[in-house]
Write a protein that holds these residues in place. Structure first.
Motif, PDB file in Angstrom:
ATOM      1  N   GLU A 130      48.174  28.331 -10.531  1.00 20.78           N
ATOM      2  CA  GLU A 130      47.704  26.941 -10.616  1.00 20.78           C
ATOM      3  C   GLU A 130      48.491  26.182 -11.680  1.00 20.78           C
ATOM      4  OE1 GLU A 130      43.121  26.366  -9.394  1.00 20.78           O
ATOM      5  OE2 GLU A 130      43.413  27.643 -11.148  1.00 20.78           O
ATOM      6  N   SER A 180      51.841  25.384 -10.271  1.00 22.09           N
ATOM      7  CA  SER A 180      51.749  24.290  -9.292  1.00 22.09           C
ATOM      8  C   SER A 180      51.691  22.941  -9.997  1.00 22.09           C
ATOM      9  CB  SER A 180      50.512  24.486  -8.416  1.00 22.09           C
ATOM     10  OG  SER A 180      50.635  25.644  -7.627  1.00 22.09           O
ATOM     11  N   SER A 190      54.672  19.914 -10.035  1.00 22.52           N
ATOM     12  CA  SER A 190      54.443  18.540  -9.582  1.00 22.52           C
ATOM     13  C   SER A 190      54.835  17.533 -10.665  1.00 22.52           C
ATOM     14  CB  SER A 190      52.973  18.350  -9.189  1.00 22.52           C
ATOM     15  OG  SER A 190      52.119  18.534 -10.302  1.00 22.52           O
ATOM     16  N   PRO A 241      57.541  25.078  -6.883  1.00 22.25           N
ATOM     17  CA  PRO A 241      56.900  26.197  -7.582  1.00 22.25           C
ATOM     18  C   PRO A 241      57.784  27.435  -7.632  1.00 22.25           C
ATOM     19  CG  PRO A 241      55.319  25.122  -6.133  1.00 22.25           C
ATOM     20  CD  PRO A 241      56.659  24.506  -5.836  1.00 22.25           C
ATOM     21  N   VAL A 249      47.375  22.770  -5.265  1.00 20.84           N
ATOM     22  CA  VAL A 249      48.698  22.569  -4.652  1.00 20.84           C
ATOM     23  C   VAL A 249      48.930  23.555  -3.511  1.00 20.84           C
ATOM     24  CG1 VAL A 249      51.177  22.543  -5.112  1.00 20.84           C
ATOM     25  CG2 VAL A 249      49.571  21.680  -6.823  1.00 20.84           C
ATOM     26  N   ARG A 250      48.526  24.800  -3.710  1.00 20.86           N
ATOM     27  CA  ARG A 250      48.738  25.828  -2.685  1.00 20.86           C
ATOM     28  C   ARG A 250      48.037  25.445  -1.382  1.00 20.86           C
ATOM     29  NH1 ARG A 250      46.720  31.602  -4.534  1.00 20.86           N
ATOM     30  NH2 ARG A 250      46.472  30.229  -6.325  1.00 20.86           N
ATOM     31  N   ILE A 308      54.347  28.002   1.046  1.00 20.56           N
ATOM     32  CA  ILE A 308      54.025  28.355  -0.342  1.00 20.56           C
ATOM     33  C   ILE A 308      55.062  29.355  -0.852  1.00 20.56           C
ATOM     34  CG2 ILE A 308      51.585  27.900   0.018  1.00 20.56           C
ATOM     35  CD1 ILE A 308      51.060  30.874   0.114  1.00 20.56           C
TER      36      ILE A 308
END
Length: 696
Positions: free
Chosen positions: A305, A308, A312, A318, A486-487, A512
């Motif tokens: 996380e 991610s 961004s 990632p 995000v995933r 991913i």
């Protein structure tokens, strides 16, 4: 840790020692569980060293395989292997005392260099067999066999990776109809089915030259097919190369007039350049290789996380981040990380905007390359255990004695090296290992369904999951899914674009990063390992028996793979107590490991068959996942283990005076502080479970 899985998971685990233990609660808050990664050099990653640790990461083991092969092939017998454009047989190979097989090898396109290399590492008999096998494959291809089913050919065992690199490159350059691969240290060849497919679209000669060009990977080189007047046929060639090698090369059709004035169109192939992080402007070659190392501090956040969110903010992928290990969520953790395409100056500019997400960065510095999983010496833990008390039914009133006894026992006898529950997630309705099993079985639709299975709560994330789970509307679920997930958003975006179809499900997983995809398969393999370890201890106890696998130490000057270091214990060695229990390992399932030859090996086969994996190759082609497997020690020991006991109120008031003497009155609200170090991939919660004799 709650839920149906944790209950059954923890109850099935065994213990090493028979001390009584005590009860307590962990992870009352993230500050109760502080994890600091230990760098390979032995220092904590929070220490700011002026000498950059990543300078030591330029070893060949961190380079891409094709770069290692290229380096390994240089200056063999004073010659460098030429690239595809140079393979013109411009010099004559030595042909003394060579039979027909070797003559034929030497007569191939890249004659001298390749012949000399194969002659260095392959016997004449193996060279003969290789030539006959290549001719058989070529004949099968020429006879228009729909699917060549010729068996594999072994070229022998090569414990030295340099020799393997030489053979890999030389065989592929000499025989484009073949591909090479390695099982443990055995090098094998098999038919190149991609060559077969391309030779039907072009010609055998062109297909051979193309694969020679592809394997050589000479920077800035290109390959051009013969002119082709059929647009449909050119499209077929474009599609084939894009489908098979699209991540490595790109194609384009060029039109030019011949000397006869006729316009001719040819397809040219070139290796892809690395894109810029934004995709909007090209970076120079020097800029594209920028790496920045830093120490990531996160609180109450998963490693993936955090990545991610950082990706961004920085506008990179990632997958541009690398790390040595995944750290706990409900904790304060410090770990090394490297990001590609971002300068240290740019990294430092975002520091002030990260705190609100539970992220801090420090020790920002230039680096030379990525780090990889497992590239650490271990982790240092500082833990607070609250609500300390004796187990129910324990007649002892001396809690200090129980703690001292437990700490001493774990120091002396160690703990069983299980994977902790956090490896599998804390959800009640879906576990990571369940997703991993479906991916291994290539049940992509079911894997997506499991991934989006909601929990029994109404937070925004589970509302979005529930909507998708019930409606199958990826676009609507994407609008509901919070930005920080995000995933999930990447997968929903892919499902919306490609549809709820076989292609859409595969594309959603490919959207991913590789580290996230393979995480789920590793979770399933970890579950199998835990169950195997429990079976091993229940069956044989803590003694080394015939058929066990042990990890032997080799001479540091001798290059050897991990599999070369794994030895099967014999009956004589068992009788003579040659090995200790802390040398015994169990395999994580994969395609390149061996299993114990005792009852534990039979258990593995039965467990995999029960899960429907009896024919599993541990390669998931559609998702580009390769699971070779590894070995994990059954028994581990904490290092530098120490403890302190406080009054709860004293800690809150920052008055941390120790209570360490049995004669002092027992605190009313005891709180235990533990400090210790563990090797990489060991779980503090598992060590605590052995010490306290309770499930959390």
């Amino acid at each position: 840790m709650e839920g149906r899985f944790q209950d059954t998971f923890l109850d099935s685990l065994c213990y090493v020692s028979e001390h009584v233990g005590f009860y307590g609660a962990i992870k009352h808050s993230p500050a109760d569980f502080v994890v600091t990664e230990i760098h390979v050099t032995g220092h904590l990653v929070t220490v700011d060293h002026t000498q950059e640790p990543e300078d030591k990461l330029t070893d060949n083991d961190n380079e891409p395989q094709y770069k290692k092969q290229k380096a390994d092939l240089e200056d063999v017998e004073g010659k460098t292997i030429p690239g595809q454009a140079e393979c013109k047989g411009e010099y004559e190979p030595v042909r003394e005392n060579v039979d027909d097989a070797s003559e034929a090898l030497a007569a191939s396109d890249c004659e001298a260099g390749l012949y000399n290399l194969l002659n260095l590492v392959l016997s004449i008999d193996v060279q003969k067999a290789l030539l006959n096998f290549a001719n058989s494959v070529k004949s099968a291809f020429e006879s228009q066999v729909e699917r060549c089913e010729l068996c594999e050919l072994s070229l022998g065992f090569f414990s030295n990776k340099d020799d393997r690199a030489i053979v890999h490159s030389a065989v592929r350059q000499t025989f484009p109809v073949l591909v090479t691969f390695t099982k443990n240290s055995e090098l094998l060849v098999k038919p190149n089915l991609d060559y077969q497919e391309l030779s039907r679209l072009t010609s055998e000669e062109e297909a051979g030259k193309f694969f020679t060009f592809l394997d050589a990977k000479v920077q800035n080189s290109t390959f051009t097919f013969q002119p082709d007047v059929s647009k449909e046929h050119r499209t077929s060639v474009h599609h084939f190369i894009s489908r098979k090698f699209g991540k490595l090369v790109e194609t384009k059709s060029f039109s030019e007039k011949g000397i006869d004035g006729v316009q001719r169109v040819s397809i040219t192939v070139r290796f892809r350049e690395k894109k810029s992080s934004s995709g909007k402007r090209q970076r120079t070659e020097e800029q594209s290789e920028i790496f920045t190392a830093f120490t990531l501090e996160k609180e109450n956040l998963e490693t993936l996380e955090a990545i991610s969110y950082l990706s961004s903010v920085l506008g990179v992928l990632p997958s541009d981040f690398s790390y040595a290990g995944i750290k706990d969520k409900k904790a304060i953790t410090y770990q090394s990380m490297v990001v590609k395409k971002v300068t240290p100056e740019r990294m430092q500019k975002i520091e002030s905007s990260l705190g609100k997400r539970g992220i801090k960065i420090q020790n920002v510095r230039p680096a030379k390359c990525h780090i990889h999983l497992g590239q650490l010496s271990g982790n240092h833990f500082t833990l607070i255990v609250r609500n300390i008390r004796n187990h129910s039914g324990d007649p002892s009133e001396n809690l200090h004695h129980r703690i001292e006894e437990a700490v001493h026992s774990v120091k002396e006898r160690g703990f069983l090296n299980y994977y902790g529950p956090q490896r599998f997630g804390k959800g009640q309705n879906m576990q990571s290992q369940e997703v991993g099993l479906t991916l291994l079985k290539e049940e992509m639709a079911l894997a997506v369904k499991l991934f989006f299975t909601p929990e029994d709560c109404d937070d925004p994330v589970n509302k979005a999951k529930r909507y998708f789970f019930e409606s199958g509307d990826a676009k609507g679920a994407l609008a509901l899914m919070p930005e920080f997930k995000v995933r999930e958003r990447m997968m929903l975006r892919a499902l919306n674009r490609y549809g709820m179809s076989d292609e859409g499900y595969v594309r959603s997983w490919l959207s991913i990063p590789h580290s996230m995809r393979i995480f789920y398969i590793h979770a399933y393999c970890s579950k199998i390992w835990n169950e195997a370890a429990s079976y091993r201890i229940a069956t044989y106890g803590l003694r080394v028996v015939e058929g066990d696998l042990v990890l032997c130490c080799k001479d540091e000057n001798t290059k050897s793979s991990l599999c070369d270091r794994v030895h099967t214990v014999t009956a004589t060695e068992e009788a003579e107590n040659v090995y200790l229990m802390n040398q015994v390992v169990l395999p994580m399932p994969g395609h390149s490991i061996k299993y114990p030859s005792n009852q534990v090996g039979h258990w593995y086969k039965e467990a995999l068959a029960k899960a429907g994996l009896q024919l599993c190759k541990f390669r998931v082609g559609p998702l580009q996942l390769n699971i070779p497997g590894c070995y994990r020690h059954i028994l581990k020991y904490p290092r530098n283990l120490s403890y302190e006991l406080f009054e709860e109120d004293d800690v809150q008031n920052q008055d941390k005076e120790k209570w360490t003497k049995p004669e002092i009155v027992q605190p009313a609200n005891p709180l235990l502080k533990l400090s210790f170090e563990l090797d990489s991939s060991c779980y503090a919660t598992v060590c605590l479970r052995e010490m306290m004799k309770c499930n959390f």
